[in-house]
Design a protein around this motif. Structure first.
Motif, short mmCIF file in Angstrom:
data_model
loop_
_atom_site.label_atom_id
_atom_site.label_comp_id
_atom_site.label_asym_id
_atom_site.label_seq_id
_atom_site.Cartn_x
_atom_site.Cartn_y
_atom_site.Cartn_z
N GLU A 1 53.84 -49.20 10.36
CA GLU A 1 54.75 -50.01 9.55
C GLU A 1 55.18 -51.25 10.32
N HIS B 1 47.84 -50.36 4.40
CA HIS B 1 48.44 -51.37 5.27
C HIS B 1 47.53 -52.61 5.31
N PRO B 2 47.38 -53.29 4.16
CA PRO B 2 46.45 -54.42 4.11
C PRO B 2 46.84 -55.54 5.06
N GLU B 3 48.12 -55.54 5.52
CA GLU B 3 48.58 -56.60 6.43
C GLU B 3 48.02 -56.42 7.83
N ALA C 1 52.40 -53.70 10.52
CA ALA C 1 52.20 -54.38 9.23
C ALA C 1 53.21 -55.50 9.03
N THR C 2 54.45 -55.31 9.53
CA THR C 2 55.48 -56.31 9.29
C THR C 2 55.67 -57.25 10.47
#
Lengths: 406, 406
Positions: B143, B183-185, B146-147
């Motif tokens: 997570e 999690h495409p980021e 991803a961010t």
């Protein structure tokens, strides 16, 4: 080429998920934000609390949900600030997002109703963590009662709405059928299940006939019903009633009262009853038509019950309105189509009341209850898993069903 | 009338459960003691760590197990002291039990092998809590990656035994197939899965052909294999090898080395290699024929692999010997009938080696692996639930399978 609307949906409950699904299909660029990595299926939390299901059975990963559409992203964080004029939201983790439309769907939380001792001594049953905590507490106390480190494990459930009735009924069944097998050291007088309700009946939203049927079913299972009793205080080992009665309680379950969480005040939007955010009949904030509030947090002109159905319908409605507004349309008022209400008491016992006046109880109502919860509300792996758990709890091999301790 | 033997079984792993089952049938009065309220199915812990199954799928309540027989009681506590002359055991909770026979089956725990930084920076995968903790860590780091709050989520698995191979293979499959959806980021270069092994091959107990097949299957899934590499240290963000290499590692999984837990020393019984309690070839303690040690904790004259099969056979054997001794017989030596070994690498890939020399790999071996684990080792609700989870992970709807985050 049309610019795609950027929508931020905060909260992945029934309302937020329904809005996201609708928006995803419309092609909007959606970011679904939640403080947890998973979405919880709240109507079955009582099954987690009473050890019939695992936490994974009634929850699913939000990123898995978002992965269904290329135009939906998920983000695990909490909303800290709204800047309506900049159309920007800021998050606890320091991040921020610009939006064209904002959907607030963070729900409400336990309301202790200013009862002294309640926040310290009672356990709510509102989140997945609450339910798992209650289960652990029950398990721990029963173990201690079995080994003589604790005198008793008396349970008092406060509030005879659907959650309170479901929890008390299931615990009473476990006490009668399972406990003698799993905890043979515990005497029947060392445990009890009491349900306290300030009205003279259980399940207030139902017709008198169904209320009576539910009360009778609870009594038949061994629940001590204390109707017309208002809680004046909660102590570590007792629940005090206004008439001076002291109910022994080793575990007090708080199954009533919800209110907006305190952090909502920081968002700067006008709040109404119970801290809910005031909205128009189209569910958007007065003066900010691009900010919508859906689900339990929505202080709509006409109050709606805090159930899955209104939340789902609100989410869907708002998703459609945003899709229409992005094409230049105007948001239309929301109207609730009530499909009816239902609650279960335990094995082969439920009450069901349709909007057209039809009522149902007993085994048929219970089967409908299971069907609706499993077939309609859940999806995928959870659906099969929950069905399996129901089957096991109520129809599996007798002694193997004895799973109160996990 | 024959006096029924009082037996205390400490530890509810494969060995303790097998001993209890055998003793229950013989009519002995058995108390099964464990520090946890549940028994864990260790061979599938890697599935919990990689989010394929929930904790409830690979564990079951010990009191439910004990409830199958009227002559078996369960008790949640830990052994603190043995008084062999009084034939009494004392527990952490202040309680005590007198016994005619004592069965010690508490197992072993992670061995950090004196590698600096390992206890602080690496995560073991030995208990249910370990597996759930690893899953949460992975989820949290992904997570954050991803961010943008974290640069990367590189995973290094130390030790290429069955657990290490299964964990690395499954994580690599998730990285390749699931992560791009959930999690495409996250860019592919921000994640990796590395497996470190001091031998020049994986799965040491297997024939070279199967080792090579497993290594090839791991590489095919994108695992970086570092064979012939010894770990010299673990830092918060790296694993250091003896040749000076520094492997970036955000999450280090410790899948090697087991040793008796330190509290065993307080029991006053002679310990051998790895802290195991020395036993005769009949699995009882020299000088105290009424005290048996089974499972991984048993320091038997001929070392046995730390697997479910030896533990189950030891437990069964000891249960029978105690039943015979209670009737005046003598304990007989234990001999292990090796049915073979197997390990899985990921979807449709496993290696299997029977004692008669037969080997198998690929899809057929994988199906046998699932069949054995589900049909033979598990029971009741877990059986159906685990089968369902396997089906869902490997054959369910493609995008819905994307459940790396829970």
């Amino acid at each position: 080429m049309v610019q795609r609307a950027r929508v931020v949906v905060v909260g992945a409950g029934f309302a937020g998920l329904a809005a996201t699904k609708e928006l995803a299909r419309s092609g909007a660029l959606v970011t679904l934000v939640d403080r947890n990595p998973y979405a919880t299926f709240q109507p079955l939390l009582y099954q987690v609390a009473t050890a019939g299901m695992g936490t994974a059975d009634v929850s699913f990963p939000i990123r898995t949900f978002a992965a269904k559409w290329p135009n939906v992203r998920a983000r695990r964080t909490a909303l800290s600030r709204i800047l309506p004029d900049k159309r920007r939201v800021e998050f606890d983790d320091g991040g921020a997002l610009d939006y064209d439309y904002l959907v607030l769907a963070t729900g409400v939380t336990t309301n202790w109703l200013n009862v002294p001792g309640a926040p310290e001594n009672a356990l709510p049953i509102y989140s997945l963590g609450d339910a798992a905590g209650l289960r652990r507490r029950l398990q721990h106390y029963l173990e201690d009662t079995a080994t003589g480190r604790r005198e008793s494990t008396h349970v008092v459930v406060v509030g005879a709405g659907a959650t309170g009735v479901e929890t008390a009924g299931t615990l009473a069944e476990l006490r009668r059928n399972t406990l003698p097998l799993t905890h043979p050291e515990v005497r029947p007088d060392q445990t009890s299940v009491t349900l306290v309700e300030r009205f003279d009946y259980v399940l207030a939203p139902y017709k008198p006939r169904l209320r009576d049927a539910a009360a009778q079913a609870l009594r038949k299972r061994g629940v001590n019903l204390r109707l017309g009793a208002t809680v004046a205080g909660v102590e570590p080992d007792a629940v005090l009633l206004e008439d001076g009665t002291r109910l022994e309680s080793d575990v007090t379950v708080w199954a009533l009262g919800v209110t907006a969480p305190p952090e909502v005040a920081a968002w700067g939007l006008e709040q109404g009853k119970g801290g809910r955010i005031k909205v128009t009949d189209a569910l958007n904030v007065p003066g900010h038509p691009e900010i919508f509030v859906v689900g339990d947090l929505a202080g709509a002109p006409h109050a709606l019950p805090q159930l899955a159905q209104p939340a789902i319908q609100m989410g869907k409605h708002v998703g459609r309105q945003i899709a229409a507004m992005a094409k230049g349309g105007q948001p239309r008022p929301f109207s609730y189509r009530d499909p009816g209400i239902m609650a279960t008491v335990g094995k082969a016992e439920a009450v069901l009341q349709l909007e057209n006046g039809l009522t149902m109880r007993g085994l048929p109502a219970w089967l409908v209850w299971i069907f609706i919860h499993v077939a309609y509300l859940l999806g995928g792996r959870n659906r099969i898993s929950v069905l399996l758990n129901f089957f096991w709890r109520y129809a599996g091999p007798h002694r193997s069903r004895a799973s109160v301790t996990q």
